[in-house]
Structure formats: structure tokens, C-alpha cells
Design a protein around this motif. Structure first.
Motif, PDB file in Angstrom:
ATOM      1  N   TYR A  58      -7.592 -16.107   9.491  1.00 43.14           N
ATOM      2  CA  TYR A  58      -6.365 -15.673   9.848  1.00 43.14           C
ATOM      3  C   TYR A  58      -6.564 -14.010  10.029  1.00 43.14           C
ATOM      4  N   VAL A  59      -5.578 -13.226  10.713  1.00 41.98           N
ATOM      5  CA  VAL A  59      -5.756 -11.927  10.503  1.00 41.98           C
ATOM      6  C   VAL A  59      -4.632 -11.362   9.646  1.00 41.98           C
ATOM      7  N   VAL A  60      -5.104 -10.481   8.594  1.00 42.31           N
ATOM      8  CA  VAL A  60      -4.118 -10.180   7.526  1.00 42.31           C
ATOM      9  C   VAL A  60      -3.163  -8.892   7.964  1.00 42.31           C
ATOM     10  N   THR A  61      -1.764  -9.157   7.901  1.00 37.97           N
ATOM     11  CA  THR A  61      -0.677  -8.084   8.261  1.00 37.97           C
ATOM     12  C   THR A  61      -0.284  -7.393   6.965  1.00 37.97           C
ATOM     13  N   GLY A  62      -0.146  -8.005   5.989  1.00 32.74           N
ATOM     14  CA  GLY A  62       0.634  -7.459   4.707  1.00 32.74           C
ATOM     15  C   GLY A  62      -0.086  -7.825   3.598  1.00 32.74           C
ATOM     16  N   ALA A  63       0.182  -7.002   2.541  1.00 31.13           N
ATOM     17  CA  ALA A  63       0.001  -7.205   1.041  1.00 31.13           C
ATOM     18  C   ALA A  63       0.868  -6.559   0.090  1.00 31.13           C
ATOM     19  N   SER A  64       0.903  -7.417  -0.960  1.00 29.08           N
ATOM     20  CA  SER A  64       1.726  -6.969  -2.087  1.00 29.08           C
ATOM     21  C   SER A  64       0.979  -7.244  -3.406  1.00 29.08           C
ATOM     22  N   LYS A  65       1.528  -6.303  -4.476  1.00 28.80           N
ATOM     23  CA  LYS A  65       0.853  -6.785  -5.890  1.00 28.80           C
ATOM     24  C   LYS A  65       2.396  -7.337  -6.437  1.00 28.80           C
ATOM     25  N   LEU A  95      -1.769 -11.737   0.072  1.00 31.81           N
ATOM     26  CA  LEU A  95      -1.980 -11.264   1.329  1.00 31.81           C
ATOM     27  C   LEU A  95      -1.241 -12.299   2.271  1.00 31.81           C
ATOM     28  N   LEU A  96      -0.667 -11.684   3.385  1.00 33.89           N
ATOM     29  CA  LEU A  96      -0.173 -12.507   4.386  1.00 33.89           C
ATOM     30  C   LEU A  96      -0.620 -12.184   5.910  1.00 33.89           C
ATOM     31  N   GLY A  97      -0.513 -13.142   6.739  1.00 30.31           N
ATOM     32  CA  GLY A  97      -1.241 -13.081   7.979  1.00 30.31           C
ATOM     33  C   GLY A  97      -0.788 -14.495   8.917  1.00 30.31           C
ATOM     34  N   TYR A  98      -1.845 -14.318  10.069  1.00 34.05           N
ATOM     35  CA  TYR A  98      -1.387 -15.521  10.833  1.00 34.05           C
ATOM     36  C   TYR A  98      -2.760 -15.551  11.787  1.00 34.05           C
ATOM     37  N   ALA A 114       5.115 -12.742  11.497  1.00 37.83           N
ATOM     38  CA  ALA A 114       5.450 -12.054  10.060  1.00 37.83           C
ATOM     39  C   ALA A 114       4.145 -11.060   9.781  1.00 37.83           C
ATOM     40  N   GLU A 115       4.760  -9.824   9.224  1.00 40.37           N
ATOM     41  CA  GLU A 115       3.924  -8.843   9.114  1.00 40.37           C
ATOM     42  C   GLU A 115       4.323  -7.791   7.882  1.00 40.37           C
ATOM     43  N   GLY A 116       5.349  -8.304   7.202  1.00 43.34           N
ATOM     44  CA  GLY A 116       5.711  -7.534   5.696  1.00 43.34           C
ATOM     45  C   GLY A 116       6.012  -8.516   4.807  1.00 43.34           C
ATOM     46  N   ILE A 117       5.505  -8.127   3.541  1.00 46.46           N
ATOM     47  CA  ILE A 117       5.546  -8.899   2.191  1.00 46.46           C
ATOM     48  C   ILE A 117       5.842  -8.132   1.165  1.00 46.46           C
ATOM     49  N   THR A 118       6.781  -8.587   0.301  1.00 47.72           N
ATOM     50  CA  THR A 118       7.008  -7.451  -0.931  1.00 47.72           C
ATOM     51  C   THR A 118       7.600  -8.594  -1.972  1.00 47.72           C
ATOM     52  N   PHE A 119       7.286  -8.251  -3.241  1.00 47.52           N
ATOM     53  CA  PHE A 119       7.909  -8.744  -4.516  1.00 47.52           C
ATOM     54  C   PHE A 119       8.967  -8.271  -4.884  1.00 47.52           C
ATOM     55  N   THR A 120      10.105  -8.930  -5.547  1.00 50.65           N
ATOM     56  CA  THR A 120      11.262  -8.371  -6.117  1.00 50.65           C
ATOM     57  C   THR A 120      11.151  -8.637  -7.739  1.00 50.65           C
ATOM     58  N   ASN A 121      10.314  -9.350  -7.965  1.00 53.00           N
ATOM     59  CA  ASN A 121       9.972  -9.714  -9.615  1.00 53.00           C
ATOM     60  C   ASN A 121       8.479 -10.313  -9.551  1.00 53.00           C
TER      61      ASN A 121
END
Length: 274
Positions: free
Chosen positions: A166-173, A182-185, A225-232
Motif C-alpha cells: 500500500y502507499v504510506v500516508t502517515g506515521a507516528s511514534k 505506519l498508515l496507508g491505503y 485516511a492520511e493522518g495518525i497520532t498517539f495520545t498515549n
């Protein structure tokens, strides 16, 4: 995530601004403009606990941009949203990090969505900027590293490549964890989405450890979907762009996720996040 709020930005052609979003209502609590900045193709927003980094590195039109950059400014320069719902970061407070890819010495134009040098995913970790390419050609991602977060011009070093399908559209640690998502579609209908959970890595690279690939809903259910983030350490949010597909229109939304059933979360997790 910063200041107990989610933050986002518009894609290319939108305002040169970031937006503070209330997770309960989805309402925009504050608009923060970046003076003299230009949104050529903003694709990612990252936070290292002190500074915001806005990635103007979308490159899908022809793969040959030579003005790739990241805007950097301090979170502390943003006023309280309750008194200033509309604010501006002055240009003298904004640093610019320019770069080119080490393996793309002479950028050449290609057809739209037919390049290895598009990028929509960034993580700032341990004083370095990590980029994950959106490779339209063979559905993989290359991990590039900028070895500094200071203003200047850099070469983004290619350090590893991973097939994704898939193509990667977002990442978060994950905060306080050695976990990257990694996130993508898949770029053809019905646009199935995926998440990779990367853990157990070492040596400053992320693809040499454990890799778990999760299936997510398709585009008709969750838009693009193109954004991803952690809150904890394990919980976070995914955001999607508004998508029109034939008779269907999928509005932009926030969706939550929890990876605690798929990977071990240590007790050192903090409450801060991207």
C-alpha cells in the motif's frame, strides 16, 4: 497531540495554517497561521514535545519538486486558544529545513501518481527527522533520515526499504515506547486501508524488528485516511480527508484506535504524543 489537543493541517492548496481540534466534538478550537509560509503540498504535522514540524513535501504531481521543506516553530509561541482562537506565528519565529533525497540526484518529471519520491509521513525522534516515502511505483516505503532538526539544507539519507502493499500516508511514534505505526491505503478501488506496527527494532532503523500488518476498512467506510497520532502509549486517532467517490461522499472524521492487543506496551509510556 500537543497541549491536550489534536492538531491537523490542510492538504496542498489550503491555507498555510494548522488547526487545534477538540477530540470530543471534532470542532476547530484554534487556527494558527504561519506568516509568509506557503502550502504547496502540506502532508504531515509532527511534534517532538517542544517544536511543531510541518512537512511541505507532497510530491505526487510529477515527483520532481526541488523545493521540499519542513517548517519548524515552537509550540510555546502559540497563544492560548480561549483568548486567541485565530493566531499567527511571525515569520521570524519559523525555521525552514530544506532537503533533497540522496537517491534522487536529478529529479525528473513523471506522470501523476507514478513516482517513488512522494512523501506524506514523518516522525521526529531522538533529534532526527524520519521520512517514509509514498512509493506509487511498487507499493513499498523507503525510510529516509535527516540527521538534524536545525534549520538548513540537508540530504535525506536512504537507510532502508520495506514492501508494504500500500502507499504510506502517515506515521507516528508511540510516546515512551519503541513503537512506530505506519498508515496507508491501496490506491485502487475499493481503497483498502492498512496499518503497520513496527516494534523490537534497533540501530536507528525501524524495519529490522517485528512487523505486524493490520487490515483497516476501505475508502467507502473511512474516506482517504492520511493522518495518525498517539495520545498515549497505545491509544490514538486516525483522520481522513473528505472523499467523493461516485454517488458517495465521505466526510472528514476522527477515528480512534488502540494497539494494546497487538504489541506489548511497557510502563514507561508517557502522556505526550505527536
Amino acid at each position: 497531540m500537543a497541549g491536550n489537543s489534536l492538531w491537523s493541517c490542510n492538504d496542498g492548496g489550503g491555507a498555510a495554517a494548522i488547526y487545534r481540534i477538540d477530540t470530543a466534538s471534532g470542532n476547530v478550537l484554534q487556527t494558527v497561521n504561519l506568516e509568509d509560509a506557503t502550502n504547496v503540498d502540506w502532508e504531515e504535522l509532527s511534534f517532538d514535545g517542544t517544536f511543531f514540524y510541518v512537512g511541505d513535501f507532497g510530491n505526487n504531481v510529477n515527483g520532481a519538486r526541488t523545493d521540499l521543506k519542513i517548517y519548524k516553530f515552537a509550540f510555546s509561541d502559540i497563544p492560548d486558544y480561549s483568548t486567541k482562537p485565530l493566531a499567527t506565528i511571525p515569520k521570524e519565529k519559523i525555521e525552514i529545513i530544506s532537503f533533497r533525497y540522496s537517491d534522487q540526484l536529478m529529479p525528473k518529471a513523471s506522470a501523476t501518481n507514478n513516482t517513488r519520491y512522494d512523501c506524506e509521513a514523518m516522525v521526529v525522534d531522538s533529534g532526527k527527522i524520519h521520512l517514509f516515502s509514498k512509493n506509487w511505483v511498487d507499493l513499498s516505503t523507503t525510510h529516509y533520515i535527516l540527521n538534524s532538526t536545525a534549520a538548513g539544507s540537508y540530504v535525506a539519507d536512504s537507510v532502508e526499504t520495506m514492501p508494504t502493499g500500500y502507499v504510506v500516508t502517515g506515521a507516528s511514534k508511540s510516546p515512551g515506547q519503541d513503537i512506530i505505526v505506519l498508515l496507508g491505503y491501496f490506491p485502487k478501488a475499493p481503497g483498502k486501508h492498512f496499518m503497520h506496527i513496527l516494534s523490537g527494532y534497533s540501530g536507528g532503523t525501524y524495519f529490522n524488528g517485528n512487523k505486524r500488518k493490520l487490515n483497516l476498512p476501505d475508502a467507502l467506510q473511512m474516506g482517504q485516511a492520511e493522518g495518525i497520532t498517539f495520545t498515549n502509549g497505545s491509544y490514538g486517532y486516525i483522520s481522513n480527508e473528505r472523499l467523493s467517490a461516485g454517488p458517495f461522499t465521505i466526510q472528514q472524521k476522527l477515528r480512534s484506535f488502540d494497539i494494546s492487543n497487538f504489541v506489548t506496551i511497557s510502563s514507561k509510556a508517557s502522556a505526550s504524543a505527536r
